[in-house]
Design a protein around this motif. Structure first.
Motif, PDB file in Angstrom:
ATOM      1  N   ARG A  22      32.142  24.861  38.302  1.00 40.78           N
ATOM      2  CA  ARG A  22      30.510  25.520  39.218  1.00 40.78           C
ATOM      3  C   ARG A  22      30.024  25.838  38.335  1.00 40.78           C
ATOM      4  O   ARG A  22      28.077  26.089  37.308  1.00 40.78           O
ATOM      5  CB  ARG A  22      30.578  26.547  39.668  1.00 40.78           C
ATOM      6  N   ASN A  23      30.542  26.114  36.316  1.00 41.09           N
ATOM      7  CA  ASN A  23      29.700  26.850  34.958  1.00 41.09           C
ATOM      8  C   ASN A  23      29.950  27.985  35.774  1.00 41.09           C
ATOM      9  O   ASN A  23      28.003  28.329  34.795  1.00 41.09           O
ATOM     10  CB  ASN A  23      28.989  25.556  34.345  1.00 41.09           C
ATOM     11  N   ARG A  24      30.191  29.235  35.842  1.00 39.75           N
ATOM     12  CA  ARG A  24      29.341  30.187  36.835  1.00 39.75           C
ATOM     13  C   ARG A  24      30.570  31.057  36.808  1.00 39.75           C
ATOM     14  O   ARG A  24      31.630  31.245  38.280  1.00 39.75           O
ATOM     15  CB  ARG A  24      28.525  30.073  38.143  1.00 39.75           C
ATOM     16  N   GLY A  25      30.649  32.105  36.583  1.00 39.18           N
ATOM     17  CA  GLY A  25      31.913  33.521  36.964  1.00 39.18           C
ATOM     18  C   GLY A  25      32.011  34.315  36.501  1.00 39.18           C
ATOM     19  O   GLY A  25      30.936  34.466  35.095  1.00 39.18           O
ATOM     20  N   HIS A  26      32.592  35.038  36.603  1.00 43.14           N
ATOM     21  CA  HIS A  26      33.229  36.537  35.646  1.00 43.14           C
ATOM     22  C   HIS A  26      34.382  37.292  36.291  1.00 43.14           C
ATOM     23  O   HIS A  26      34.697  37.067  37.524  1.00 43.14           O
ATOM     24  CB  HIS A  26      32.129  37.397  36.559  1.00 43.14           C
ATOM     25  N   VAL A  27      34.923  36.989  35.378  1.00 47.43           N
ATOM     26  CA  VAL A  27      36.762  37.531  35.618  1.00 47.43           C
ATOM     27  C   VAL A  27      36.711  39.055  34.759  1.00 47.43           C
ATOM     28  O   VAL A  27      36.264  39.399  33.328  1.00 47.43           O
ATOM     29  CB  VAL A  27      37.725  36.644  34.722  1.00 47.43           C
ATOM     30  N   VAL A  28      36.307  40.215  35.723  1.00 48.51           N
ATOM     31  CA  VAL A  28      36.902  41.849  35.186  1.00 48.51           C
ATOM     32  C   VAL A  28      38.106  41.955  35.794  1.00 48.51           C
ATOM     33  O   VAL A  28      38.097  42.105  36.498  1.00 48.51           O
ATOM     34  CB  VAL A  28      35.527  42.398  35.613  1.00 48.51           C
ATOM     35  N   ASN A  29      38.575  42.943  34.387  1.00 46.32           N
ATOM     36  CA  ASN A  29      40.121  43.098  33.904  1.00 46.32           C
ATOM     37  C   ASN A  29      39.997  44.614  34.272  1.00 46.32           C
ATOM     38  O   ASN A  29      38.850  45.438  33.578  1.00 46.32           O
ATOM     39  CB  ASN A  29      40.968  42.257  33.839  1.00 46.32           C
ATOM     40  N   VAL A  52      34.393  30.145  25.837  1.00 47.97           N
ATOM     41  CA  VAL A  52      32.935  29.882  24.946  1.00 47.97           C
ATOM     42  C   VAL A  52      33.124  28.430  25.211  1.00 47.97           C
ATOM     43  O   VAL A  52      33.388  27.292  25.167  1.00 47.97           O
ATOM     44  CB  VAL A  52      33.307  29.890  23.723  1.00 47.97           C
ATOM     45  N   GLY A  53      30.710  28.953  25.460  1.00 48.27           N
ATOM     46  CA  GLY A  53      30.376  27.451  25.780  1.00 48.27           C
ATOM     47  C   GLY A  53      30.028  27.132  27.543  1.00 48.27           C
ATOM     48  O   GLY A  53      29.082  26.421  27.589  1.00 48.27           O
ATOM     49  N   THR A  54      31.038  28.462  28.744  1.00 50.13           N
ATOM     50  CA  THR A  54      31.109  28.015  29.842  1.00 50.13           C
ATOM     51  C   THR A  54      30.165  29.366  29.509  1.00 50.13           C
ATOM     52  O   THR A  54      29.437  30.191  29.317  1.00 50.13           O
ATOM     53  CB  THR A  54      31.632  27.738  30.047  1.00 50.13           C
ATOM     54  N   MET A  55      29.266  28.954  30.917  1.00 51.75           N
ATOM     55  CA  MET A  55      28.684  30.711  31.404  1.00 51.75           C
ATOM     56  C   MET A  55      29.524  31.496  32.304  1.00 51.75           C
ATOM     57  O   MET A  55      29.431  32.160  33.200  1.00 51.75           O
ATOM     58  CB  MET A  55      27.235  30.227  32.437  1.00 51.75           C
TER      59      MET A  55
END
Length: 251
Positions: A126-133, A168-171
């Motif tokens: 989807r070229n959208r997201g966030h992983v918070v560890n 890198v290069g993705t959102m």
């Protein structure tokens, strides 16, 4: 913009506070954990923007089944908060219980890896997201008895940085939140096998961070504009700092 957020270890402590804060921010939260009754109580308090989801992150089969096992309408996870984790024991390495070591590795490393691998491909697609560890300053600063726990959090730090290199290069964004001394949670009670007095002594005479402080930080990194990636957040209370190197002198 309302996001769908998956929070592991949401039955108490950081995870519960993060779920509460992000629902308050207007997001939808899948609150995952092992204790169904606590998740149901959280939903009763927060309403239908929170979905209780019973999950043990060390159950590799259940984790691999994500996100197809989520209800319709909840399968596009925008943010994964890998919060589930624990510290067990404070004995020196030569006296430590290997079963505790294995449990910390299974939860803090393997569980986090498998959760990330389960949900990351769809974020990339989807070229959208966030992983918070949720890491720890223990991954940077050693202390007696921290051996495997600190090692697992050092893994979290490096894994997070390497994920960002792959992405890198993705959102798709990656953040490692690394708290120091933090009170008001089950962390030390679990570490000391339910010994409340021993756990309370850890925070005696201090003003530690709180779960709300961690939730505030997660809210901040998640709600930043999509082109902004916070790689690491190292945070301590003002009563804490890194110390000098230990030197054992003879005589």
């Amino acid at each position: 913009m309302s996001l769908t957020v998956f929070v592991t270890g949401a039955t108490a402590g950081f995870g519960k506070a993060i779920a509460e804060r992000l629902v308050g921010d207007g997001h939808r939260v899948i609150a995952a954990g092992r204790r169904a009754e606590r998740l149901e109580a959280l939903q009763a308090a927060l309403g239908d923007r929170l979905l209780p989801f019973v999950l043990d992150v060390t159950d590799t089969s259940a984790v691999a089944a994500l996100p197809s096992s989520l209800p319709e309408g909840w399968r596009e996870v925008d943010v994964l908060v890998n919060n589930a984790g624990l510290a067990l024991g404070l004995d020196p390495a030569q006296k430590a219980d290997l079963r505790q070591w294995d449990q910390m590795v299974a939860t803090n490393i393997t569980g986090l890896m498998h959760m990330t691998r389960a949900l990351l491909p769809a974020m990339v697609e989807r070229n959208r997201g966030h992983v918070v560890n949720l890491g720890s300053i223990a991954g940077s600063y050693p202390y007696p008895g921290g051996h495997v726990y600190g090692g697992t959090k050092a893994f979290v730090k490096q894994f997070s940085l390497n994920l960002k290199a792959d992405l890198v290069g993705t959102m798709v964004r990656v953040t490692d939140v690394e708290p120091g001394l933090c009170g008001g949670t089950e962390f030390s009670t679990v570490r000391f096998s339910g010994d409340d007095a021993k756990a309370a002594a850890v925070y005696q005479g201090t003003e530690p961070l709180t779960a709300a402080d961690i939730a505030e930080t997660v809210s901040w990194v998640v709600n930043l504009p999509g082109h902004v990636n916070i790689n690491r957040v190292e945070m301590m209370p003002t009563c804490q700092a890194s110390g000098p190197l230990a030197i054992k002198r003879q005589g």
